[in-house]
Design a protein around this motif. Structure first.
Motif, PDB file in Angstrom:
ATOM      1  N   ASP A  31       3.705  -5.750  -0.093  1.00  0.00           N
ATOM      2  CA  ASP A  31       4.224  -7.004  -0.617  1.00  0.00           C
ATOM      3  C   ASP A  31       3.132  -7.942  -1.109  1.00  0.00           C
ATOM      4  O   ASP A  31       3.338  -9.134  -1.229  1.00  0.00           O
ATOM      5  CB  ASP A  31       5.037  -7.746   0.462  1.00  0.00           C
ATOM      6  CG  ASP A  31       6.380  -7.104   0.706  1.00  0.00           C
ATOM      7  OD1 ASP A  31       6.855  -6.382  -0.181  1.00  0.00           O
ATOM      8  OD2 ASP A  31       6.951  -7.331   1.781  1.00  0.00           O
ATOM      9  N   MET A  32       1.955  -7.412  -1.425  1.00  0.00           N
ATOM     10  CA  MET A  32       0.840  -8.287  -1.772  1.00  0.00           C
ATOM     11  C   MET A  32       0.474  -8.275  -3.245  1.00  0.00           C
ATOM     12  O   MET A  32      -0.590  -8.740  -3.612  1.00  0.00           O
ATOM     13  CB  MET A  32      -0.378  -7.915  -0.936  1.00  0.00           C
ATOM     14  CG  MET A  32      -0.199  -8.211   0.503  1.00  0.00           C
ATOM     15  SD  MET A  32      -1.748  -8.000   1.369  1.00  0.00           S
ATOM     16  CE  MET A  32      -1.224  -8.325   3.025  1.00  0.00           C
ATOM     17  N   GLN A  33       1.321  -7.795  -4.106  1.00  0.00           N
ATOM     18  CA  GLN A  33       1.018  -7.793  -5.523  1.00  0.00           C
ATOM     19  C   GLN A  33       0.741  -9.224  -5.981  1.00  0.00           C
ATOM     20  O   GLN A  33       1.466 -10.142  -5.644  1.00  0.00           O
ATOM     21  CB  GLN A  33       2.179  -7.218  -6.319  1.00  0.00           C
ATOM     22  CG  GLN A  33       1.920  -7.176  -7.814  1.00  0.00           C
ATOM     23  CD  GLN A  33       3.093  -6.641  -8.578  1.00  0.00           C
ATOM     24  OE1 GLN A  33       4.149  -6.393  -8.017  1.00  0.00           O
ATOM     25  NE2 GLN A  33       2.930  -6.468  -9.858  1.00  0.00           N
TER      26      GLN A  33
ATOM     27  N   SER B 197      -4.343  -2.742   6.440  1.00  0.00           N
ATOM     28  CA  SER B 197      -3.222  -3.683   6.347  1.00  0.00           C
ATOM     29  C   SER B 197      -2.177  -3.177   5.358  1.00  0.00           C
ATOM     30  O   SER B 197      -2.503  -2.565   4.343  1.00  0.00           O
ATOM     31  CB  SER B 197      -3.707  -5.056   5.887  1.00  0.00           C
ATOM     32  OG  SER B 197      -4.637  -5.574   6.805  1.00  0.00           O
ATOM     33  N   ASN B 198      -0.909  -3.466   5.640  1.00  0.00           N
ATOM     34  CA  ASN B 198       0.178  -3.089   4.741  1.00  0.00           C
ATOM     35  C   ASN B 198       0.130  -3.996   3.514  1.00  0.00           C
ATOM     36  O   ASN B 198       0.304  -5.196   3.608  1.00  0.00           O
ATOM     37  CB  ASN B 198       1.519  -3.221   5.454  1.00  0.00           C
ATOM     38  CG  ASN B 198       2.681  -2.772   4.589  1.00  0.00           C
ATOM     39  OD1 ASN B 198       2.533  -2.529   3.398  1.00  0.00           O
ATOM     40  ND2 ASN B 198       3.837  -2.652   5.210  1.00  0.00           N
TER      41      ASN B 198
ATOM     42  N   LEU C 265      -8.604  -8.719   3.176  1.00  0.00           N
ATOM     43  CA  LEU C 265      -8.210  -7.370   2.773  1.00  0.00           C
ATOM     44  C   LEU C 265      -9.394  -6.406   2.772  1.00  0.00           C
ATOM     45  O   LEU C 265      -9.230  -5.220   3.060  1.00  0.00           O
ATOM     46  CB  LEU C 265      -7.547  -7.409   1.397  1.00  0.00           C
ATOM     47  CG  LEU C 265      -6.198  -8.125   1.371  1.00  0.00           C
ATOM     48  CD1 LEU C 265      -5.715  -8.264  -0.060  1.00  0.00           C
ATOM     49  CD2 LEU C 265      -5.175  -7.405   2.223  1.00  0.00           C
ATOM     50  N   ARG C 266     -10.587  -6.911   2.469  1.00  0.00           N
ATOM     51  CA  ARG C 266     -11.771  -6.049   2.492  1.00  0.00           C
ATOM     52  C   ARG C 266     -12.106  -5.574   3.899  1.00  0.00           C
ATOM     53  O   ARG C 266     -12.493  -4.439   4.101  1.00  0.00           O
ATOM     54  CB  ARG C 266     -12.971  -6.798   1.909  1.00  0.00           C
ATOM     55  CG  ARG C 266     -13.086  -6.664   0.428  1.00  0.00           C
ATOM     56  CD  ARG C 266     -14.415  -7.214  -0.077  1.00  0.00           C
ATOM     57  NE  ARG C 266     -14.163  -7.877  -1.341  1.00  0.00           N
ATOM     58  CZ  ARG C 266     -14.080  -9.191  -1.522  1.00  0.00           C
ATOM     59  NH1 ARG C 266     -14.260 -10.013  -0.526  1.00  0.00           N
ATOM     60  NH2 ARG C 266     -13.825  -9.677  -2.704  1.00  0.00           N
ATOM     61  N   VAL C 267     -11.959  -6.453   4.888  1.00  0.00           N
ATOM     62  CA  VAL C 267     -12.354  -6.083   6.250  1.00  0.00           C
ATOM     63  C   VAL C 267     -11.213  -5.467   7.056  1.00  0.00           C
ATOM     64  O   VAL C 267     -11.440  -4.974   8.159  1.00  0.00           O
ATOM     65  CB  VAL C 267     -12.963  -7.280   7.023  1.00  0.00           C
ATOM     66  CG1 VAL C 267     -14.231  -7.749   6.350  1.00  0.00           C
ATOM     67  CG2 VAL C 267     -11.987  -8.411   7.182  1.00  0.00           C
ATOM     68  N   HIS C 268      -9.992  -5.489   6.516  1.00  0.00           N
ATOM     69  CA  HIS C 268      -8.842  -4.881   7.175  1.00  0.00           C
ATOM     70  C   HIS C 268      -8.167  -3.901   6.215  1.00  0.00           C
ATOM     71  O   HIS C 268      -7.041  -4.114   5.770  1.00  0.00           O
ATOM     72  CB  HIS C 268      -7.833  -5.948   7.619  1.00  0.00           C
ATOM     73  CG  HIS C 268      -8.391  -6.913   8.611  1.00  0.00           C
ATOM     74  ND1 HIS C 268      -8.598  -6.580   9.933  1.00  0.00           N
ATOM     75  CD2 HIS C 268      -8.819  -8.192   8.478  1.00  0.00           C
ATOM     76  CE1 HIS C 268      -9.116  -7.619  10.567  1.00  0.00           C
ATOM     77  NE2 HIS C 268      -9.263  -8.601   9.705  1.00  0.00           N
ATOM     78  N   PRO C 269      -8.841  -2.809   5.900  1.00  0.00           N
ATOM     79  CA  PRO C 269      -8.313  -1.881   4.900  1.00  0.00           C
ATOM     80  C   PRO C 269      -7.005  -1.213   5.308  1.00  0.00           C
ATOM     81  O   PRO C 269      -6.292  -0.695   4.457  1.00  0.00           O
ATOM     82  CB  PRO C 269      -9.430  -0.857   4.726  1.00  0.00           C
ATOM     83  CG  PRO C 269     -10.224  -0.936   5.982  1.00  0.00           C
ATOM     84  CD  PRO C 269     -10.113  -2.349   6.453  1.00  0.00           C
TER      85      PRO C 269
END
Length: 88
Positions: free
Chosen positions: A75-77, A71-72, A65-69
């Motif tokens: 649904d990642m809560q 990204s949708n 998530l840090r390197v792909h800011p």
């Protein structure tokens, strides 16, 4: 809860620490529970820690998530996104 429904097979085993939210998942999704006291595991070497693989996967998710800011994240809560953004 909607994030997991239909994606997690009932009867699967959830390996987790003793945080109460995990038992909600176990109960609502009809999972088997394998719980560990994280406080007692702090002294256990990484290679022997039963939560080691879980911690490693969470680390990989945060790194992704840090390197792909872009990204949708809708649904990642609960996947460490808050920590990955430095908000936790």
């Amino acid at each position: 809860m909607a994030t997991f429904e239909g994606r997690v097979t009932p009867g699967s085993t959830l390996i987790h620490d003793m945080e109460g939210a995990h038992m909600t998942l176990v109960n609502k999704l009809s999972l088997k529970s394998q719980r560990y006291n994280a406080k007692l595991l702090k002294c256990v070497p990484d290679g022997q820690n039963p939560l080691g693989l879980v911690n490693r996967m969470r680390y990989f998710m945060q790194s992704f998530l840090r390197v792909h800011p872009g990204s949708n994240r809708d649904d990642m809560q609960g996947c460490g996104y808050e920590s990955a953004r430095g908000q936790a």
